[in-house]
Design a protein around this motif. Structure first.
Motif, PDB file in Angstrom:
ATOM      1  N   THR A   2     -19.098  87.608 -14.126  1.00  0.00           N
ATOM      2  CA  THR A   2     -17.803  87.618 -12.938  1.00  0.00           C
ATOM      3  C   THR A   2     -17.794  86.490 -12.513  1.00  0.00           C
ATOM      4  O   THR A   2     -18.880  85.642 -12.187  1.00  0.00           O
ATOM      5  CB  THR A   2     -17.943  88.833 -11.958  1.00  0.00           C
ATOM      6  OG1 THR A   2     -18.781  88.761 -11.234  1.00  0.00           O
ATOM      7  CG2 THR A   2     -17.802  90.078 -12.817  1.00  0.00           C
ATOM      8  N   THR A   3     -16.924  85.879 -11.743  1.00  0.00           N
ATOM      9  CA  THR A   3     -16.891  84.737 -11.087  1.00  0.00           C
ATOM     10  C   THR A   3     -17.718  84.751  -9.826  1.00  0.00           C
ATOM     11  O   THR A   3     -18.353  83.903  -9.369  1.00  0.00           O
ATOM     12  CB  THR A   3     -15.269  84.310 -10.524  1.00  0.00           C
ATOM     13  OG1 THR A   3     -14.478  84.526 -11.432  1.00  0.00           O
ATOM     14  CG2 THR A   3     -15.381  83.079  -9.813  1.00  0.00           C
ATOM     15  N   GLU A   4     -17.704  86.018  -9.266  1.00  0.00           N
ATOM     16  CA  GLU A   4     -18.676  86.223  -8.190  1.00  0.00           C
ATOM     17  C   GLU A   4     -20.134  86.105  -8.494  1.00  0.00           C
ATOM     18  O   GLU A   4     -20.861  85.332  -7.657  1.00  0.00           O
ATOM     19  CB  GLU A   4     -18.390  87.635  -7.240  1.00  0.00           C
ATOM     20  CG  GLU A   4     -17.039  87.903  -6.817  1.00  0.00           C
ATOM     21  CD  GLU A   4     -15.990  88.088  -7.923  1.00  0.00           C
ATOM     22  OE1 GLU A   4     -16.104  88.385  -8.988  1.00  0.00           O
ATOM     23  OE2 GLU A   4     -14.819  87.398  -7.619  1.00  0.00           O
ATOM     24  N   GLU A   5     -20.584  86.624  -9.433  1.00  0.00           N
ATOM     25  CA  GLU A   5     -21.849  86.445  -9.923  1.00  0.00           C
ATOM     26  C   GLU A   5     -22.420  85.323 -10.158  1.00  0.00           C
ATOM     27  O   GLU A   5     -23.245  84.798  -9.692  1.00  0.00           O
ATOM     28  CB  GLU A   5     -21.844  87.407 -11.356  1.00  0.00           C
ATOM     29  CG  GLU A   5     -21.949  88.896 -10.985  1.00  0.00           C
ATOM     30  CD  GLU A   5     -21.738  89.785 -12.390  1.00  0.00           C
ATOM     31  OE1 GLU A   5     -22.445  90.771 -12.372  1.00  0.00           O
ATOM     32  OE2 GLU A   5     -21.585  89.130 -13.202  1.00  0.00           O
ATOM     33  N   ILE A   6     -21.274  84.463 -10.707  1.00  0.00           N
ATOM     34  CA  ILE A   6     -21.661  82.916 -11.075  1.00  0.00           C
ATOM     35  C   ILE A   6     -21.896  82.100  -9.560  1.00  0.00           C
ATOM     36  O   ILE A   6     -22.801  81.480  -9.716  1.00  0.00           O
ATOM     37  CB  ILE A   6     -20.436  82.608 -12.143  1.00  0.00           C
ATOM     38  CG1 ILE A   6     -20.395  83.037 -13.171  1.00  0.00           C
ATOM     39  CG2 ILE A   6     -20.663  81.106 -12.098  1.00  0.00           C
ATOM     40  CD1 ILE A   6     -18.995  82.691 -13.985  1.00  0.00           C
ATOM     41  N   ALA A   7     -20.927  82.420  -8.943  1.00  0.00           N
ATOM     42  CA  ALA A   7     -20.798  81.647  -7.621  1.00  0.00           C
ATOM     43  C   ALA A   7     -22.222  82.272  -6.573  1.00  0.00           C
ATOM     44  O   ALA A   7     -22.783  81.177  -6.165  1.00  0.00           O
ATOM     45  CB  ALA A   7     -19.789  81.997  -6.573  1.00  0.00           C
ATOM     46  N   ALA A   8     -22.681  83.088  -6.816  1.00  0.00           N
ATOM     47  CA  ALA A   8     -23.896  83.584  -5.934  1.00  0.00           C
ATOM     48  C   ALA A   8     -25.001  83.103  -6.338  1.00  0.00           C
ATOM     49  O   ALA A   8     -26.036  82.858  -5.976  1.00  0.00           O
ATOM     50  CB  ALA A   8     -23.909  85.308  -5.965  1.00  0.00           C
ATOM     51  N   ARG A   9     -25.201  83.218  -7.746  1.00  0.00           N
ATOM     52  CA  ARG A   9     -26.511  82.836  -8.448  1.00  0.00           C
ATOM     53  C   ARG A   9     -26.548  81.065  -9.071  1.00  0.00           C
ATOM     54  O   ARG A   9     -27.517  80.523  -9.301  1.00  0.00           O
ATOM     55  CB  ARG A   9     -26.898  83.757  -9.681  1.00  0.00           C
ATOM     56  CG  ARG A   9     -26.967  85.131  -9.177  1.00  0.00           C
ATOM     57  CD  ARG A   9     -28.559  85.374  -8.503  1.00  0.00           C
ATOM     58  NE  ARG A   9     -29.530  84.859  -9.295  1.00  0.00           N
ATOM     59  CZ  ARG A   9     -30.199  85.577 -10.496  1.00  0.00           C
ATOM     60  NH1 ARG A   9     -29.460  86.700 -10.800  1.00  0.00           N
ATOM     61  NH2 ARG A   9     -31.206  84.843 -11.228  1.00  0.00           N
ATOM     62  N   ILE A  10     -25.337  80.613  -9.443  1.00  0.00           N
ATOM     63  CA  ILE A  10     -25.402  79.415 -10.215  1.00  0.00           C
ATOM     64  C   ILE A  10     -24.610  78.397  -9.393  1.00  0.00           C
ATOM     65  O   ILE A  10     -25.028  77.327  -8.811  1.00  0.00           O
ATOM     66  CB  ILE A  10     -24.941  79.448 -11.440  1.00  0.00           C
ATOM     67  CG1 ILE A  10     -25.399  80.713 -12.277  1.00  0.00           C
ATOM     68  CG2 ILE A  10     -25.099  78.005 -12.238  1.00  0.00           C
ATOM     69  CD1 ILE A  10     -25.044  81.050 -13.708  1.00  0.00           C
ATOM     70  N   GLY A  11     -23.171  78.566  -9.500  1.00  0.00           N
ATOM     71  CA  GLY A  11     -22.527  77.609  -8.765  1.00  0.00           C
ATOM     72  C   GLY A  11     -21.056  77.760  -8.896  1.00  0.00           C
ATOM     73  O   GLY A  11     -20.651  78.806  -9.471  1.00  0.00           O
ATOM     74  N   PRO A  12     -20.210  76.893  -8.393  1.00  0.00           N
ATOM     75  CA  PRO A  12     -18.690  77.133  -8.491  1.00  0.00           C
ATOM     76  C   PRO A  12     -18.191  77.011  -9.731  1.00  0.00           C
ATOM     77  O   PRO A  12     -18.504  76.253 -10.609  1.00  0.00           O
ATOM     78  CB  PRO A  12     -18.106  76.034  -7.605  1.00  0.00           C
ATOM     79  CG  PRO A  12     -19.190  74.894  -7.661  1.00  0.00           C
ATOM     80  CD  PRO A  12     -20.384  75.529  -7.624  1.00  0.00           C
ATOM     81  N   ALA A  13     -17.379  78.185 -10.221  1.00  0.00           N
ATOM     82  CA  ALA A  13     -16.955  78.348 -11.613  1.00  0.00           C
ATOM     83  C   ALA A  13     -16.327  76.616 -11.839  1.00  0.00           C
ATOM     84  O   ALA A  13     -15.553  76.458 -11.198  1.00  0.00           O
ATOM     85  CB  ALA A  13     -16.035  79.282 -11.806  1.00  0.00           C
TER      86      ALA A  13
END
Length: 557
Positions: A313-324
């Motif tokens: 999900t966008t949230e998981e991506i933002a939390a662990r990797i970076g901005p979508a």
RNA sequence: CGGGGCGUAGCUCAGCCUGGUGGAGCGCCGCGUUUGGGACGCGGAGGUCGCCGGUUCAAGUCCGGCCGCCCCGACCA
């Protein structure tokens, strides 16, 4: 068969809800009629086609030692519980009046293995090849396209039983040869493909595909290579990369898609790396990297992971990797998986910072896994691939002990030791062969059957009304042809001629003979080949019509 | 399961918005004329308007529920 007596309800207009060509034509031609969603009646002419297909199959399976039998459709649910298949959604479940749990078989591995488990005791009883033509019931989520995907259909299913893998291998290969002969004989265009084993279990599987517009699968073809798109591999299109020497950050506001970014930088999409973040079913977040011009093949990725997954999900991506829109593998603290088509670079990747990408990225050396979807432009052994829609008309599976184990199908070997029986299962759907033939060869006027599966070889039209000399001549010709063993549908109705011509073309018998006033006078019957609608030069002389017709038929597809 | 659409004569459809005597073309039956590409004329038969309920003096038409069917997606040995 006299047309006047035949139950052949043709329609001038296709059913309102029909989409697929075979659906429209088979209903219009009076071959099949719908009873409910995914439930079809086969009318006499359609059933003749179906029967011709099954007869071809029967002969060829007999030819490799098959023994035909018949297994029940309704079965105790307990049997399916033992193989762990009783909870499949597509399986129809019901109860009898005593409340006993039953199922309607969607395939017959359980029943045949149960039978063999009880009856086979010694290595002397093996090998065996048993088969049947039986109705299969499947509660499909979405039946579609006439008889192409139905909830109830007849399948030829054969099951092989051997002492070991070597024996099973022999029977598997025998089926591949028999299947090639079967599909060749039906007159279809077809391919044998590598395929995913799906929920059938077992190891290797092949499926047999007939290319046609209404097909539900896509097949990748290149020279002798043929594979279902679900599992296909190919060499990617080569591309020129920029000669970026070092990692530099570039400002890329608003460029969050591959297309926008490639356009903004003036680079081909393949010079970018696309990051596809997923969450594996054990909870791990992973970054799957592939070329910007490529797409993930879910089935290949799933097989490579050995586990199911979902997009992050966008949230998981933002939390662990970076901005979508701006994520990439550089400096991230998650597992990164590179597709096999990713080379040394340099590539453009997301910088894991808003409005920033990185140029000149060189992926680390290390394992590469083929998890991308084959695309137009790819090659196999240098041959460009074609991707065509196709319908699955058969499949074969190496089941090994998938069913013999849970159902206790064993035998005693020479030393008196109990051994598991090795199995294979092999299916063909005759109805799909019928529909695929319609799809592959129909033209503006209607169906054009391959000769081997046409409802009749010859469609004889009498243009004269009852009592005329030309009708008398047509009656005579009909008798002669039948006497000579030619399968002929004789249109002896007192209807308009245009209607007879139109219906003959709709129904699609390979050879049409027309006997009107002209023929009665000249003694020559007009003959037209349905495929291509080409008139036979000189027609067919009435005198030795049967012999001539027979030799013409020999030459038809 | 998500999205969209449809249910009126055997088939393909109009009528519904704006409630007031159910229609067309094709097919079917009869008679006649036609006869080498779904021909023509005249006459005729054929409908619980998917089902149930509601609103109304009145429902194919408006409202609610249900059932069925199709298409796209998900799914699919």
């Amino acid at each position: 068969m006299r047309r006047s007596a035949l139950f052949l309800p043709t329609e001038r207009q296709p059913p309102a809800d029909a989409e697929a060509l075979s659906h429209k034509l088979m209903v219009r031609a009076g071959l099949v009629r719908q009873l409910g969603s995914g439930l079809w009646s086969w009318l006499p002419a359609g059933w003749r086609v179906h029967q011709k297909v099954t007869q071809i199959i029967r002969k060829e399976i007999d030819g490799i030692g098959g023994q035909e039998l018949l297994l029940p459709v309704m079965q105790p649910r307990e049997l399916w519980r033992r193989t762990g298949r009783d909870t499949i959604d597509e399986l129809f479940k019901l109860q009898d009046r005593k409340g006993a749990e039953m199922v309607l078989a969607m395939t017959h591995e359980e029943a045949v293995t149960f039978l063999v488990a009880a009856a086979v005791k010694s290595y002397r009883d093996l090998p065996k090849l048993l088969y049947h033509f039986q109705v299969k019931e499947r509660d499909e989520p979405r039946p579609r396209a006439g008889v192409l995907r139905t909830r109830e259909f007849i399948m030829k299913a054969s099951y092989s039983f051997d002492r070991d893998a070597a024996g099973r291998e022999e029977q598997y290969e025998a089926h591949r040869r028999a299947y090639a002969r079967i599909y060749d004989r039906t007159g279809l265009e077809w391919f044998e493909c590598e395929s995913d084993v799906g929920m059938m279990g077992g190891t290797v599987a092949h499926e047999y595909m007939a290319p046609c517009p209404a097909g539900e699968d896509d097949v990748v073809l290149a020279g002798s290579y043929a594979a279902n798109l679900e599992v296909a591999s190919a060499d990617p299109q080569p591309l020129a990369l920029p000669d970026d020497r070092e990692l530099i950050e570039v400002h890329t506001p608003g460029q969050t898609t591959v297309q926008q970014l490639a356009g903004g930088l003036g680079l081909p999409a393949g010079a970018l790396l696309k990051a596809f973040p997923i969450v594996v079913d054990d909870g791990r977040l992973m970054l799957v990297m592939l070329r910007g011009d490529h797409r993930v093949n879910d089935i290949k990725l799933q097989n490579a992971l050995g586990a199911t997954f979902r997009p992050a999900t966008t949230e998981e991506i933002a939390a662990r990797i970076g901005p979508a829109g701006y994520i990439g593998p550089h400096g991230v603290d998650v597992e990164v998986l590179y597709d096999a088509a990713v080379g040394e670079g340099p590539y453009v990747i997301g910088a894991n910072a808003p409005d920033r990408h990185l140029r000149g990225f060189r992926p680390p050396a290390g394992p590469r896994i083929d998890i991308r979807r084959v695309e137009e432009g790819d090659t196999v052994n240098g041959v460009p691939v074609r991707i065509v829609p196709a319908i699955e008309i058969g499949n074969i599976f190496k089941l090994n002990t998938r069913y013999s184990e849970p159902l206790g199908a064993t035998y005693l070997d020479e030393s008196g030791k109990e051994q598991l029986i090795f199995m294979g299962s092999y299916g063909i759907g005759p109805a799909r062969i019928c529909a695929a033939a319609v799809e592959q060869f129909a033209d503006e006027q209607g169906i054009s059957w391959p000769r081997a599966i046409a409802p009749w070889e010859v469609n004889l039209l009498s243009l004269g009304k009852g009592g005329t000399p030309e009708r008398a001549a047509a009656d005579g010709l009909y008798a002669d042809l039948r006497g000579a063993g030619v399968e002929v549908l004789y249109d002896d109705r007192d209807t308009g001629n245009g209607e007879k011509f139109a219906e003959a073309e709709l129904l699609g018998c390979p050879l049409r003979l027309t006997l009107g006033k002209r023929s009665a006078e000249s003694g020559v019957v007009e003959a037209q080949v349905r495929r291509g609608r080409t008139d036979l030069d000189g027609g067919v002389p009435l005198q030795d019509a049967p012999a001539r017709v027979k030799s013409v038929l020999e030459t038809l597809p």
